[in-house]
Design a protein around this motif. Structure first.
Motif, PDB file in Angstrom:
ATOM      1  N   LYS A   1       0.829  -1.211   0.000  1.00 15.16           N
ATOM      2  CA  LYS A   1       0.000   0.000   0.000  1.00 15.16           C
ATOM      3  C   LYS A   1       0.864   1.262   0.000  1.00 15.16           C
ATOM      4  O   LYS A   1       0.517   2.257  -0.645  1.00 15.16           O
ATOM      5  CB  LYS A   1      -0.967  -0.010   1.175  1.00 15.16           C
TER       6      LYS A   1
ATOM      7  N   TYR B   1       1.945   1.695  -3.537  1.00 10.94           N
ATOM      8  CA  TYR B   1       0.840   2.232  -4.331  1.00 10.94           C
ATOM      9  C   TYR B   1       0.666   3.731  -4.094  1.00 10.94           C
ATOM     10  O   TYR B   1       0.488   4.499  -5.035  1.00 10.94           O
ATOM     11  CB  TYR B   1      -0.466   1.503  -4.023  1.00 10.94           C
TER      12      TYR B   1
ATOM     13  N   GLN C   1      -4.175   2.607  -2.476  1.00 13.03           N
ATOM     14  CA  GLN C   1      -4.999   1.508  -2.971  1.00 13.03           C
ATOM     15  C   GLN C   1      -4.519   1.134  -4.364  1.00 13.03           C
ATOM     16  O   GLN C   1      -3.723   1.865  -4.958  1.00 13.03           O
ATOM     17  CB  GLN C   1      -6.477   1.909  -2.982  1.00 13.03           C
ATOM     18  N   HIS C   2      -5.018   0.031  -4.888  1.00 16.48           N
ATOM     19  CA  HIS C   2      -4.507  -0.450  -6.169  1.00 16.48           C
ATOM     20  C   HIS C   2      -5.154   0.220  -7.380  1.00 16.48           C
ATOM     21  O   HIS C   2      -4.866  -0.151  -8.514  1.00 16.48           O
ATOM     22  CB  HIS C   2      -4.624  -1.979  -6.257  1.00 16.48           C
TER      23      HIS C   2
ATOM     24  N   THR D   1      -5.307   0.970 -12.855  1.00 17.76           N
ATOM     25  CA  THR D   1      -5.158  -0.089 -11.857  1.00 17.76           C
ATOM     26  C   THR D   1      -3.727  -0.615 -11.827  1.00 17.76           C
ATOM     27  O   THR D   1      -3.031  -0.629 -12.842  1.00 17.76           O
ATOM     28  CB  THR D   1      -6.109  -1.266 -12.133  1.00 17.76           C
TER      29      THR D   1
END
Length: 171
Positions: free
Chosen positions: A21, A24, A50-51, A67
């Motif tokens: 995370k 990310y 988040q992804h 994404t």
């Protein structure tokens, strides 16, 4: 005092993140800077750990999404259609599939999400670990290019789109 409390709160929030995370969050922070420096049509939002990251496309219920998938070593660019339980909006766009894919210059995956209220139109690139900062330039360039192509090709279509249902298609 206010600044030091804010910095402490940010440190606590960041320290509580898993390594993935945290990667990310760092990626989306740098990607936001990348988009702003390039003057992209894709308007970046606040980075989150988040992804995925979402961007406006010009109509509520539709989001342009980037994404990151560290398990599959792939990145993706997509249009996510929220609250499309019967996939009517997806079907309406899919009727224009040949023209859309020709304009984009690549094929898309048209995904009805069974058991969910939404649907997705996506393109993916495999072979890149989004948690490895050595791949980030390639990831960011690919994401920017594909998000901008999706935005430019689909924005007007989405603004005027009316849902289809299976009865319309079968007749």
């Amino acid at each position: 005092w206010t600044r030091s409390v804010g910095q402490a709160a940010k440190r606590i929030a960041t320290e509580a993140l898993t390594d993935t995370k945290a990667a990310y969050l760092e990626f989306w922070t740098r990607f936001r800077e990348h988009l702003l420096s390039k003057g992209s049509v894709v308007v970046p939002q606040k980075p989150l750990p988040q992804h995925w990251a979402t961007y406006r496309i010009g109509r509520s219920g539709f989001v342009l999404t980037a994404t990151l998938n560290s398990n599959a070593n792939r990145i993706g660019a997509e249009i996510f259609i929220q609250d499309d339980p019967d996939a009517g909006m997806l079907l309406a766009l899919k009727e224009q599939r040949v023209a859309i894919e020709s304009e984009l210059g690549f094929e898309l995956e048209w995904q009805e999400l069974d058991g969910k209220k939404g649907s997705r139109i996506a393109v993916y690139r495999s072979g890149l670990d989004p948690t490895d900062d050595a791949t980030w330039v390639a990831c960011m360039n690919w994401l920017q290019d594909h998000l901008e192509r999706l935005h430019n090709t689909l924005r007007q279509r989405i603004k005027t789109l009316e849902p289809l249902n299976m009865d319309d298609i079968c007749q």
